[in-house]
Design a protein around this motif. Structure first.
Motif, PDB file in Angstrom:
ATOM      1  N   THR A   1      39.892  -3.946   3.707  1.00  0.00           N
ATOM      2  CA  THR A   1      40.277  -4.323   2.351  1.00  0.00           C
ATOM      3  C   THR A   1      41.607  -5.048   2.469  1.00  0.00           C
ATOM      4  O   THR A   1      42.580  -4.479   2.971  1.00  0.00           O
ATOM      5  CB  THR A   1      40.432  -3.069   1.454  1.00  0.00           C
TER       6      THR A   1
ATOM      7  N   LYS B   1      44.711  -7.138   0.600  1.00  0.00           N
ATOM      8  CA  LYS B   1      45.364  -7.338  -0.696  1.00  0.00           C
ATOM      9  C   LYS B   1      46.692  -8.060  -0.509  1.00  0.00           C
ATOM     10  O   LYS B   1      47.486  -7.718   0.358  1.00  0.00           O
ATOM     11  CB  LYS B   1      45.632  -5.994  -1.388  1.00  0.00           C
TER      12      LYS B   1
ATOM     13  N   TYR C   1      50.472  -9.142  -1.856  1.00  0.00           N
ATOM     14  CA  TYR C   1      51.545  -8.534  -2.648  1.00  0.00           C
ATOM     15  C   TYR C   1      52.763  -9.446  -2.626  1.00  0.00           C
ATOM     16  O   TYR C   1      52.925 -10.284  -1.744  1.00  0.00           O
ATOM     17  CB  TYR C   1      51.912  -7.150  -2.116  1.00  0.00           C
TER      18      TYR C   1
ATOM     19  N   GLN D   1      53.680  -3.857  -6.398  1.00  0.00           N
ATOM     20  CA  GLN D   1      52.301  -4.255  -6.095  1.00  0.00           C
ATOM     21  C   GLN D   1      51.762  -3.504  -4.884  1.00  0.00           C
ATOM     22  O   GLN D   1      50.590  -3.112  -4.868  1.00  0.00           O
ATOM     23  CB  GLN D   1      52.218  -5.766  -5.872  1.00  0.00           C
TER      24      GLN D   1
ATOM     25  N   LYS E   1      52.556  -0.484  -3.954  1.00  0.00           N
ATOM     26  CA  LYS E   1      52.240   0.870  -4.427  1.00  0.00           C
ATOM     27  C   LYS E   1      50.927   0.889  -5.196  1.00  0.00           C
ATOM     28  O   LYS E   1      50.095   1.783  -4.986  1.00  0.00           O
ATOM     29  CB  LYS E   1      53.388   1.409  -5.277  1.00  0.00           C
ATOM     30  N   LEU E   2      50.709  -0.087  -6.068  1.00  0.00           N
ATOM     31  CA  LEU E   2      49.465  -0.159  -6.830  1.00  0.00           C
ATOM     32  C   LEU E   2      48.253  -0.318  -5.905  1.00  0.00           C
ATOM     33  O   LEU E   2      47.229   0.341  -6.093  1.00  0.00           O
ATOM     34  CB  LEU E   2      49.509  -1.311  -7.824  1.00  0.00           C
ATOM     35  N   HIS E   3      48.362  -1.189  -4.910  1.00  0.00           N
ATOM     36  CA  HIS E   3      47.266  -1.411  -3.973  1.00  0.00           C
ATOM     37  C   HIS E   3      46.960  -0.143  -3.168  1.00  0.00           C
ATOM     38  O   HIS E   3      45.792   0.216  -2.977  1.00  0.00           O
ATOM     39  CB  HIS E   3      47.564  -2.560  -3.013  1.00  0.00           C
TER      40      HIS E   3
ATOM     41  N   ASP F   1      47.707   3.015  -4.018  1.00  0.00           N
ATOM     42  CA  ASP F   1      47.152   4.032  -4.930  1.00  0.00           C
ATOM     43  C   ASP F   1      45.681   3.769  -5.197  1.00  0.00           C
ATOM     44  O   ASP F   1      44.860   4.697  -5.176  1.00  0.00           O
ATOM     45  CB  ASP F   1      47.942   4.071  -6.233  1.00  0.00           C
ATOM     46  N   GLU F   2      45.330   2.527  -5.469  1.00  0.00           N
ATOM     47  CA  GLU F   2      43.938   2.166  -5.739  1.00  0.00           C
ATOM     48  C   GLU F   2      43.061   2.420  -4.507  1.00  0.00           C
ATOM     49  O   GLU F   2      41.943   2.921  -4.612  1.00  0.00           O
ATOM     50  CB  GLU F   2      43.843   0.697  -6.176  1.00  0.00           C
ATOM     51  N   PHE F   3      43.552   2.081  -3.339  1.00  0.00           N
ATOM     52  CA  PHE F   3      42.800   2.253  -2.087  1.00  0.00           C
ATOM     53  C   PHE F   3      42.518   3.720  -1.815  1.00  0.00           C
ATOM     54  O   PHE F   3      41.448   4.070  -1.322  1.00  0.00           O
ATOM     55  CB  PHE F   3      43.581   1.632  -0.926  1.00  0.00           C
TER      56      PHE F   3
ATOM     57  N   LYS G   1      42.088   6.096  -3.969  1.00  0.00           N
ATOM     58  CA  LYS G   1      41.238   6.757  -4.967  1.00  0.00           C
ATOM     59  C   LYS G   1      39.831   6.937  -4.457  1.00  0.00           C
ATOM     60  O   LYS G   1      39.300   6.208  -3.702  1.00  0.00           O
ATOM     61  CB  LYS G   1      41.201   5.947  -6.264  1.00  0.00           C
TER      62      LYS G   1
END
Length: 92
Positions: free
Chosen positions: A73, A75, A77, A82, A84-86, A88-90, A92
């Motif tokens: 994956t 991403k 940034y 950004q 942190k968001l990536h 956190d999403e990964f 989940k």
């Protein structure tokens, strides 16, 4: 050919153990690195989920070996928020 130092051997063994024990791998891949590339190849063989983070910039491209690998994956940034968001999403 250079001689392998005890430090080099210890670092290699430590990093392999980290990869084997990890549930996921998060790698920053903006700057090409032989060591990180090698670790990503091992992570792939170990079937570990991998998140590759990179900061795009003019005149630089993410390696096709990373971007083209369907199990990674990738991403982009531009700041820590950004990242942190990536992550956190990964996770989940």
């Amino acid at each position: 050919m250079g001689e392998k130092s005890e430090i080099d051997i210890a670092i290699y063994k430590r990093d392999i153990e980290w990869l084997q024990s990890a549930d996921v791998i998060v790698a920053e891949v903006t700057t090409p690195s032989l060591g990180v590339g090698y670790e990503l190849g091992i992570a792939e063989k170990l079937e570990k989920p991998v998140l590759c983070l990179y900061r795009p910039s003019e005149g630089k491209r993410l390696s096709a070996m990373i971007k083209g690998n369907k199990i990674f994956t990738c991403k982009e940034y531009y700041n820590f928020t950004q990242i942190k968001l990536h992550v956190d999403e990964f996770l989940k």
